[in-house]
Design a protein around this motif. Structure first.
Motif, PDB file in Angstrom:
ATOM      1  N   GLN A 292      -5.077   7.521  -2.016  1.00  0.00           N
ATOM      2  CA  GLN A 292      -5.098   8.989  -1.983  1.00  0.00           C
ATOM      3  C   GLN A 292      -4.141   9.562  -0.957  1.00  0.00           C
ATOM      4  O   GLN A 292      -3.895  10.768  -0.955  1.00  0.00           O
ATOM      5  N   GLY A 293      -3.605   8.734  -0.098  1.00  0.00           N
ATOM      6  CA  GLY A 293      -2.620   9.191   0.864  1.00  0.00           C
ATOM      7  C   GLY A 293      -3.206   9.431   2.243  1.00  0.00           C
ATOM      8  O   GLY A 293      -4.381   9.792   2.378  1.00  0.00           O
ATOM      9  N   THR A 294      -2.372   9.248   3.247  1.00  0.00           N
ATOM     10  CA  THR A 294      -2.763   9.532   4.626  1.00  0.00           C
ATOM     11  C   THR A 294      -1.640  10.325   5.288  1.00  0.00           C
ATOM     12  O   THR A 294      -0.465   9.989   5.135  1.00  0.00           O
TER      13      THR A 294
ATOM     14  N   ALA B 174       5.052  13.257   6.684  1.00  0.00           N
ATOM     15  CA  ALA B 174       4.822  13.201   5.238  1.00  0.00           C
ATOM     16  C   ALA B 174       3.418  12.667   4.980  1.00  0.00           C
ATOM     17  O   ALA B 174       2.745  12.184   5.899  1.00  0.00           O
ATOM     18  N   VAL B 175       3.021  12.734   3.728  1.00  0.00           N
ATOM     19  CA  VAL B 175       1.836  12.004   3.290  1.00  0.00           C
ATOM     20  C   VAL B 175       2.313  10.627   2.833  1.00  0.00           C
ATOM     21  O   VAL B 175       3.238  10.526   2.018  1.00  0.00           O
ATOM     22  N   TYR B 176       1.704   9.603   3.371  1.00  0.00           N
ATOM     23  CA  TYR B 176       2.091   8.230   3.049  1.00  0.00           C
ATOM     24  C   TYR B 176       1.071   7.658   2.066  1.00  0.00           C
ATOM     25  O   TYR B 176      -0.136   7.673   2.310  1.00  0.00           O
ATOM     26  N   TYR B 177       1.607   7.146   0.962  1.00  0.00           N
ATOM     27  CA  TYR B 177       0.771   6.612  -0.114  1.00  0.00           C
ATOM     28  C   TYR B 177       0.955   5.099  -0.217  1.00  0.00           C
ATOM     29  O   TYR B 177       2.088   4.597  -0.219  1.00  0.00           O
ATOM     30  N   CYS B 178      -0.150   4.422  -0.374  1.00  0.00           N
ATOM     31  CA  CYS B 178      -0.134   2.981  -0.627  1.00  0.00           C
ATOM     32  C   CYS B 178      -0.106   2.744  -2.134  1.00  0.00           C
ATOM     33  O   CYS B 178      -0.719   3.490  -2.911  1.00  0.00           O
ATOM     34  N   ILE B 179       0.612   1.712  -2.539  1.00  0.00           N
ATOM     35  CA  ILE B 179       0.642   1.297  -3.933  1.00  0.00           C
ATOM     36  C   ILE B 179       0.420  -0.202  -3.992  1.00  0.00           C
ATOM     37  O   ILE B 179       0.932  -0.941  -3.142  1.00  0.00           O
ATOM     38  N   ALA B 180      -0.353  -0.626  -4.982  1.00  0.00           N
ATOM     39  CA  ALA B 180      -0.621  -2.052  -5.146  1.00  0.00           C
ATOM     40  C   ALA B 180      -0.645  -2.395  -6.627  1.00  0.00           C
ATOM     41  O   ALA B 180      -1.300  -1.699  -7.409  1.00  0.00           O
ATOM     42  N   ALA B 181       0.063  -3.437  -6.987  1.00  0.00           N
ATOM     43  CA  ALA B 181       0.053  -3.931  -8.361  1.00  0.00           C
ATOM     44  C   ALA B 181      -1.069  -4.955  -8.471  1.00  0.00           C
ATOM     45  O   ALA B 181      -0.994  -6.024  -7.859  1.00  0.00           O
TER      46      ALA B 181
ATOM     47  N   ALA C  91      -7.250   2.035  -0.578  1.00  0.00           N
ATOM     48  CA  ALA C  91      -7.546   3.050   0.432  1.00  0.00           C
ATOM     49  C   ALA C  91      -6.692   2.839   1.675  1.00  0.00           C
ATOM     50  O   ALA C  91      -6.626   1.736   2.216  1.00  0.00           O
ATOM     51  N   GLU C  92      -6.048   3.939   2.111  1.00  0.00           N
ATOM     52  CA  GLU C  92      -5.216   3.904   3.315  1.00  0.00           C
ATOM     53  C   GLU C  92      -6.016   4.354   4.539  1.00  0.00           C
ATOM     54  O   GLU C  92      -6.988   5.093   4.419  1.00  0.00           O
TER      55      GLU C  92
END
Length: 121
Positions: free
Chosen positions: A113-115, A91-98, A5-6
């Protein structure tokens, strides 16, 4: 179950700063690479920055020199400090985590989900 969650997006004037945060939570065994992508209207999603568990970083061309990525491994959280913001950063900024979940012996990329970040001129 794993969630990413961002937070921290918003409206800022050109030249201003914002700090985004992203926390991974749930039944997590380990978190590997974390980072940020962004997508502007009508454009493809692009890399902003990535950071490994060891702190090694990779930046997209648009972020170099203005944005700084960092992480807190104990909190499974990644941050993006954005300075000298420009309207084209909107822009919409998305977090990614492995993440390796407790019940899986392999890493899976989880997306937030993006912020929304909006930079006014």
């Amino acid at each position: 179950q794993v969630q990413v969650a961002e937070s921290g997006g918003g409206l800022v004037q050109a030249g201003g700063s914002l700090r985004l945060s992203c926390a991974a939570s749930g039944t997590i065994f380990s978190v590997n690479r974390m980072g940020w992508f962004r997508q502007a209207p009508g454009k493809q999603r692009e890399l902003v920055a990535l950071i490994g568990v060891d702190g090694a970083t990779e930046y997209g061309e648009s972020a170099k020199g203005r944005f700084t990525i960092s992480r807190d491994n104990a909190e499974n959280t990644v941050y993006l400090q954005m300075n000298s913001l420009k309207p084209e950063d909107t822009a919409v900024y998305y977090c990614i985590a492995a993440i390796q979940a407790d019940d899986r012996p392999y890493l899976v990329d989880y997306w937030g989900q993006g912020t929304q970040v909006t930079v006014s001129s």
